[in-house]
Design a protein around this motif. Structure first.
Motif, PDB file in Angstrom:
ATOM      1  N   TYR A 106       0.858  -1.190   0.000  1.00  0.00           N
ATOM      2  CA  TYR A 106       0.000   0.000   0.000  1.00  0.00           C
ATOM      3  C   TYR A 106       0.893   1.238   0.000  1.00  0.00           C
ATOM      4  CZ  TYR A 106      -4.644  -2.003   0.802  1.00  0.00           C
ATOM      5  OH  TYR A 106      -5.852  -2.643   0.675  1.00  0.00           O
ATOM      6  N   GLY A 107       0.557   2.208  -0.827  1.00  0.00           N
ATOM      7  CA  GLY A 107       1.370   3.407  -0.950  1.00  0.00           C
ATOM      8  C   GLY A 107       1.021   4.463   0.078  1.00  0.00           C
ATOM      9  N   ARG A 108       1.861   5.478   0.121  1.00  0.00           N
ATOM     10  CA  ARG A 108       1.602   6.597   1.055  1.00  0.00           C
ATOM     11  C   ARG A 108       0.356   7.340   0.585  1.00  0.00           C
ATOM     12  NH1 ARG A 108       4.633   9.254   4.838  1.00  0.00           N
ATOM     13  NH2 ARG A 108       6.490   8.051   4.306  1.00  0.00           N
ATOM     14  N   PRO A 109      -0.610   7.575   1.489  1.00  0.00           N
ATOM     15  CA  PRO A 109      -1.830   8.283   1.076  1.00  0.00           C
ATOM     16  C   PRO A 109      -1.510   9.687   0.569  1.00  0.00           C
ATOM     17  CG  PRO A 109      -2.143   7.240   3.210  1.00  0.00           C
ATOM     18  CD  PRO A 109      -0.685   7.127   2.887  1.00  0.00           C
ATOM     19  N   THR A 117      -4.727  10.283  -7.321  1.00  0.00           N
ATOM     20  CA  THR A 117      -4.898   9.291  -6.249  1.00  0.00           C
ATOM     21  C   THR A 117      -4.343   7.937  -6.652  1.00  0.00           C
ATOM     22  OG1 THR A 117      -7.125   8.810  -7.049  1.00  0.00           O
ATOM     23  CG2 THR A 117      -6.919  10.466  -5.298  1.00  0.00           C
ATOM     24  N   PHE A 118      -3.404   7.976  -7.570  1.00  0.00           N
ATOM     25  CA  PHE A 118      -2.693   6.755  -7.954  1.00  0.00           C
ATOM     26  C   PHE A 118      -1.199   7.034  -7.864  1.00  0.00           C
ATOM     27  CE2 PHE A 118      -6.080   4.071  -9.560  1.00  0.00           C
ATOM     28  CZ  PHE A 118      -7.102   4.983  -9.763  1.00  0.00           C
ATOM     29  N   PRO A 175      -3.573   2.259  -6.714  1.00  0.00           N
ATOM     30  CA  PRO A 175      -4.336   3.312  -6.051  1.00  0.00           C
ATOM     31  C   PRO A 175      -3.768   3.552  -4.652  1.00  0.00           C
ATOM     32  CG  PRO A 175      -5.535   1.250  -5.931  1.00  0.00           C
ATOM     33  CD  PRO A 175      -4.294   0.977  -6.715  1.00  0.00           C
ATOM     34  N   VAL A 176      -3.955   4.756  -4.140  1.00  0.00           N
ATOM     35  CA  VAL A 176      -3.528   5.067  -2.777  1.00  0.00           C
ATOM     36  C   VAL A 176      -4.683   5.731  -2.034  1.00  0.00           C
ATOM     37  CG1 VAL A 176      -1.066   5.256  -3.269  1.00  0.00           C
ATOM     38  CG2 VAL A 176      -2.530   7.269  -3.528  1.00  0.00           C
ATOM     39  N   GLY A 177      -4.618   5.679  -0.736  1.00  0.00           N
ATOM     40  CA  GLY A 177      -5.660   6.291   0.073  1.00  0.00           C
ATOM     41  C   GLY A 177      -5.584   7.805   0.036  1.00  0.00           C
ATOM     42  N   VAL A 178      -6.612   8.440   0.530  1.00  0.00           N
ATOM     43  CA  VAL A 178      -6.717   9.900   0.543  1.00  0.00           C
ATOM     44  C   VAL A 178      -6.859  10.351   1.987  1.00  0.00           C
ATOM     45  CG1 VAL A 178      -8.036  11.884  -0.242  1.00  0.00           C
ATOM     46  CG2 VAL A 178      -7.817   9.867  -1.722  1.00  0.00           C
ATOM     47  N   SER A 179      -5.921  11.149   2.444  1.00  0.00           N
ATOM     48  CA  SER A 179      -5.938  11.567   3.851  1.00  0.00           C
ATOM     49  C   SER A 179      -7.166  12.395   4.192  1.00  0.00           C
ATOM     50  CB  SER A 179      -4.666  12.359   4.173  1.00  0.00           C
ATOM     51  OG  SER A 179      -3.538  11.540   4.035  1.00  0.00           O
ATOM     52  N   ASP A 181     -10.053  11.747   3.508  1.00  0.00           N
ATOM     53  CA  ASP A 181     -11.131  10.822   3.896  1.00  0.00           C
ATOM     54  C   ASP A 181     -11.150  10.597   5.397  1.00  0.00           C
ATOM     55  OD1 ASP A 181     -10.831   8.568   1.008  1.00  0.00           O
ATOM     56  OD2 ASP A 181     -11.837  10.510   1.263  1.00  0.00           O
TER      57      ASP A 181
ATOM     58  N   TYR B 300      -9.435   0.913   6.851  1.00  0.00           N
ATOM     59  CA  TYR B 300      -9.088   2.182   6.195  1.00  0.00           C
ATOM     60  C   TYR B 300      -8.547   3.181   7.215  1.00  0.00           C
ATOM     61  CZ  TYR B 300      -9.455   5.718   2.460  1.00  0.00           C
ATOM     62  OH  TYR B 300      -9.180   6.662   1.495  1.00  0.00           O
ATOM     63  N   TYR B 303      -5.000   2.159   7.858  1.00  0.00           N
ATOM     64  CA  TYR B 303      -4.134   2.516   6.722  1.00  0.00           C
ATOM     65  C   TYR B 303      -3.813   4.010   6.729  1.00  0.00           C
ATOM     66  CZ  TYR B 303      -3.019   3.497   1.748  1.00  0.00           C
ATOM     67  OH  TYR B 303      -2.449   3.933   0.575  1.00  0.00           O
ATOM     68  N   LEU B 304      -4.838   4.849   6.904  1.00  0.00           N
ATOM     69  CA  LEU B 304      -4.628   6.299   6.849  1.00  0.00           C
ATOM     70  C   LEU B 304      -3.864   6.826   8.060  1.00  0.00           C
ATOM     71  CD1 LEU B 304      -8.084   7.547   5.481  1.00  0.00           C
ATOM     72  CD2 LEU B 304      -5.937   7.246   4.220  1.00  0.00           C
ATOM     73  N   GLY B 419      -6.973  -2.669  -9.546  1.00  0.00           N
ATOM     74  CA  GLY B 419      -6.234  -1.459  -9.227  1.00  0.00           C
ATOM     75  C   GLY B 419      -7.066  -0.195  -9.267  1.00  0.00           C
ATOM     76  N   ASN B 421      -9.303   2.819  -7.596  1.00  0.00           N
ATOM     77  CA  ASN B 421      -9.256   3.488  -6.301  1.00  0.00           C
ATOM     78  C   ASN B 421     -10.656   3.506  -5.684  1.00  0.00           C
ATOM     79  OD1 ASN B 421      -8.984   5.257  -4.067  1.00  0.00           O
ATOM     80  ND2 ASN B 421      -7.175   6.163  -5.040  1.00  0.00           N
ATOM     81  N   PHE B 423     -11.056   2.790  -2.221  1.00  0.00           N
ATOM     82  CA  PHE B 423     -10.840   2.676  -0.773  1.00  0.00           C
ATOM     83  C   PHE B 423     -12.059   3.179   0.007  1.00  0.00           C
ATOM     84  CE2 PHE B 423      -6.711   1.034  -0.148  1.00  0.00           C
ATOM     85  CZ  PHE B 423      -5.890   1.482  -1.172  1.00  0.00           C
TER      86      PHE B 423
END
Lengths: 220, 454
Positions: A106-109, A117-118, A175-179, A181, B300, B303-304, B419, B421, B423
């Motif tokens: 998992y990548g850095r958000p 967001t990728f 894809p990566v998360g979004v802070s 969120d 989630y 993760y965040l 892949g 997005n 989340f």
């Protein structure tokens, strides 16, 4: 001279790098070993135990193999994967294909959805080389110079296998998360879990009261 | 359930035939797994089976880099299963699977399948000897009926028990998990043995199996709480009030036997394998952070907020509170233990109590994968006779239980294999999974005990 070509088949967080080495009939590899080295970005990891089940090659890994952490919780330096092909039954000319399953962490958000967001992971192209079986005094070819200090790195390197493809690097997009969120996730998770806690606590008390009433009625 | 379609039961084969079918099915699937794995890159066998097998191999093959680290290790030439990365189980599992190395690589799968079958046997025995006979008794007039009717009743009871056990033995969730090489069936057998001896009133044996189950995986300790109330409600301790019911000579004995079993096993494992046993089997689970997607909506958030290097402290107090492990742990434990105390009053309620306790433990856990569902579906064949609900309601609960999983899985596929997005959408579906499962559980609680004479 042998040549090498690589391609990547990407599926989300799991992908396969296929490296095909073409061995011409003029090349005598009976006293040589065929190796391919993969320089892995920290976003990418190889599961050695999974690779051990793959036929056709053996593997060795330098660097972190921690499968259970996101990229920002592992060391930021690359890991190095070395495959040694099984050429015991190889009769040149022949093609050898090494399929290497790799996985993405998992990548850095990212901060918000206004940014991409990728994350694009760029992998150095695999590098192939031959080593002599017997001791043979040789220098270290320049492309492999940075690996020579790795413990257990093969010596007696005879030749680099040239890359027949034009593209410089292999790419995978994850894809990566979004802070941003987090504002919803923080409160939303707590609210739902606590609401369900009280809901089930109420249902439990209601049930035990009903069961106790039935027991009391029978006793009377 | 209160209405049993007796016409359906007439077509239910004998229990021995169900056992035979279940056994043959598992043997066939294990054979298929050998062929499939040899011919396909995508394996039938679970990744965990490779972990167990590797651990067993390391145990049998000590070397300078692979040695047991306990105080007794110097007297034993034995390797460490913890040399295998991600092996986070008791060493007993690796010991059990050592025949994978010298007998056949699929020995473990046969062992797990065998545990499935034994679990089915225990379920059947519990149903015919304890659970089904506690249905409402006939009055004095009907007791005069002839023996032919009582034989017919016994036959129906056996058929019903066979039908219920077949729901478990022939469940795809159950037989694929064991034949793929997951070890859940071993724990299921231990838990059922604990329940079996509890329902038979043999509390010392039940306590031993509870200690063994808790050693195997920590969560079964919650069942002990329900047992305390049941033990304390019988014999001389009955009628003493709540505290006297839970704390008395018999409950203390049960707790001591269970704890002694747990500690003895732990000490034995530590003596041979040392600190890695404690760290990987127990301590890891206290601090683990599961950031990758799973059914639990906590993924989630984890993760965040995953700790990075250097760590950063959230400055806002209420946010720190929301993210605190206690915010998830307290509701989970309050419900898991509280429902045990609430419903663990009579021996007849033990199946229901354990089902509810396990269900809430799984739903409120910070990580949840499909295998966790087996922990509570295990009790369903034993619980169904004590539930009273319409077919429509039963179908609705089943549809919601399956539907919320399907909803989540379809989104998870997009994330992991395509892949995309998703989340946030996956987190939402995790919340839907929690709400849906809680609704189902509340419905099952509402349906319990309505057809019993209490």
């Amino acid at each position: 001279m042998a040549t090498l070509s690589s391609s990547i088949s990407s599926q989300g967080f799991h992908f396969t790098v296929s490296t095909t080495i073409s061995v011409p009939g003029t090349l005598d590899i009976s006293h040589s070993r065929l190796h391919v080295v993969y320089d892995l970005d920290p976003h990418v990891y190889a599961d050695l135990y999974e690779l051990a089940q793959r036929p056709g090659y053996s593997s060795f890994l330098w660097g972190t193999s921690d499968l259970e952490k996101p990229v920002f919780a592992v060391p930021s330096n690359n890991s190095v994967l070395l495959l040694t092909a099984d050429t015991s039954r190889l009769v040149a000319p022949a093609n050898i294909t090494l399929d290497v399953p790799l996985h993405a962490r998992y990548g850095r958000p990212v901060a918000s959805r206004t940014t991409d967001t990728f994350y694009r992971i760029t992998l150095e192209k695999p590098l192939g080389f031959l080593t002599f079986d017997l001791h043979h005094s040789t220098g270290i070819p320049e492309p492999l110079g940075s690996y020579a200090s790795l413990a257990g790195w093969p010596s007696n390197i005879s030749a680099i296998i040239s890359d027949a493809t034009s593209a410089d690097r292999l790419q995978v997009t994850i894809p990566v998360g979004v802070s941003d969120d987090l504002a919803w996730v923080d409160v939303g998770t707590a609210v739902v879990m606590l609401t369900m806690f009280f809901y089930l606590a109420h249902a439990s008390l209601r049930t035990v009261k009903r069961l106790s009433r039935k027991t009391s009625t029978k006793t009377e | 359930m209160s209405s049993h379609p007796t016409t359906i039961l007439r077509y239910v084969p004998s229990f021995s035939r169900i056992l035979l079918i279940s056994t043959l099915l598992r043997v066939a699937l294990i054979g298929y797994s050998e062929w499939h794995d040899a011919h396909s890159v995508v394996k039938y066998t679970d990744v965990d089976y490779r972990v167990f097998s590797d651990a067993a191999r390391f145990l049998l093959d000590p070397s300078p880099h692979n040695q047991a680290e306990g105080p007794l290790a110097r007297y034993l030439n034995i390797g460490s299963p913890y040399t295998r990365a991600t092996y986070r189980y008791t060493p007993l599992l690796a010991v059990l699977l050592t025949p994978n190395e010298w007998l056949h690589p699929s020995f473990g799968k046969f062992l797990f399948a065998g545990c499935d079958i034994l679990a089915g046997l225990l379920m059947y025995e519990l149903l015919v000897s304890v659970i089904l006979p506690t249905s409402p008794r006939p009055d004095a007039r009907t007791q005069a009926k002839d023996t032919k009717d009582s034989r017919a009743g016994e036959d129906m009871r056996q058929r019903l028990a066979t039908f219920l056990v077949s729901l478990h033995l022939l469940s795809p969730l159950v037989f694929t998990i064991s034949t793929r090489g997951s070890s859940e069936s071993v724990l299921s057998l231990f838990v059922l043995a604990t329940l079996y001896y509890a329902l038979k009133g043999r509390w010392d044996l039940s306590a031993v199996f509870l200690g063994l189950s808790t050693h195997w995986k920590i969560y079964p300790f919650i069942y002990g709480v329900a047992c305390l109330g049941v033990i304390g409600s019988t014999g001389s301790a009955a009628g003493r009030g709540w505290l006297g019911t839970v704390v008395n000579g018999r409950t203390i004995r049960f707790a001591l036997v269970s704890a002694a079993t747990f500690i003895a096993l732990g000490v034995g494992m530590y003596a041979i394998w040392g600190q890695p046993f404690l760290e990987e089997s127990y301590l890891y689970h206290l601090t683990r952070l599961d950031h990758r997607h799973n059914f639990s909506p906590y993924f989630y958030l984890v993760y965040l907020t995953y700790p990075s290097d250097p760590p950063t402290l959230e400055p806002v107090f209420w946010k720190r509170l929301l993210r605190s492990p206690l915010t998830s742990f307290v509701p989970q434990m309050t419900l898991a233990l509280g429902t045990g105390l609430l419903f663990g009053r009579r021996r007849e309620d033990l199946v229901f109590a354990w089902f509810v306790q396990t269900f809430v433990f799984v739903v409120f856990n910070k990580v949840c994968t499909s295998q966790y569902f087996l922990w509570y579906t295990l009790f369903l064949p034993l619980l169904i006779p004590q539930l009273s609900m319409s077919s429509r309601r039963a179908i609705a609960y089943g549809a919601v239980w399956i539907g919320t999983q399907a909803l989540w899985l379809s989104e998870a596929y997009k994330l992991e294999f395509l892949g995309q997005n998703v989340f946030f959408g996956l987190w939402i579906r995790g919340l839907v999974y929690v709400v849906g499962n809680c609704w189902v559980l509340a419905g099952i609680m509402d349906a319990y005990g309505r057809n019993q004479s209490r």
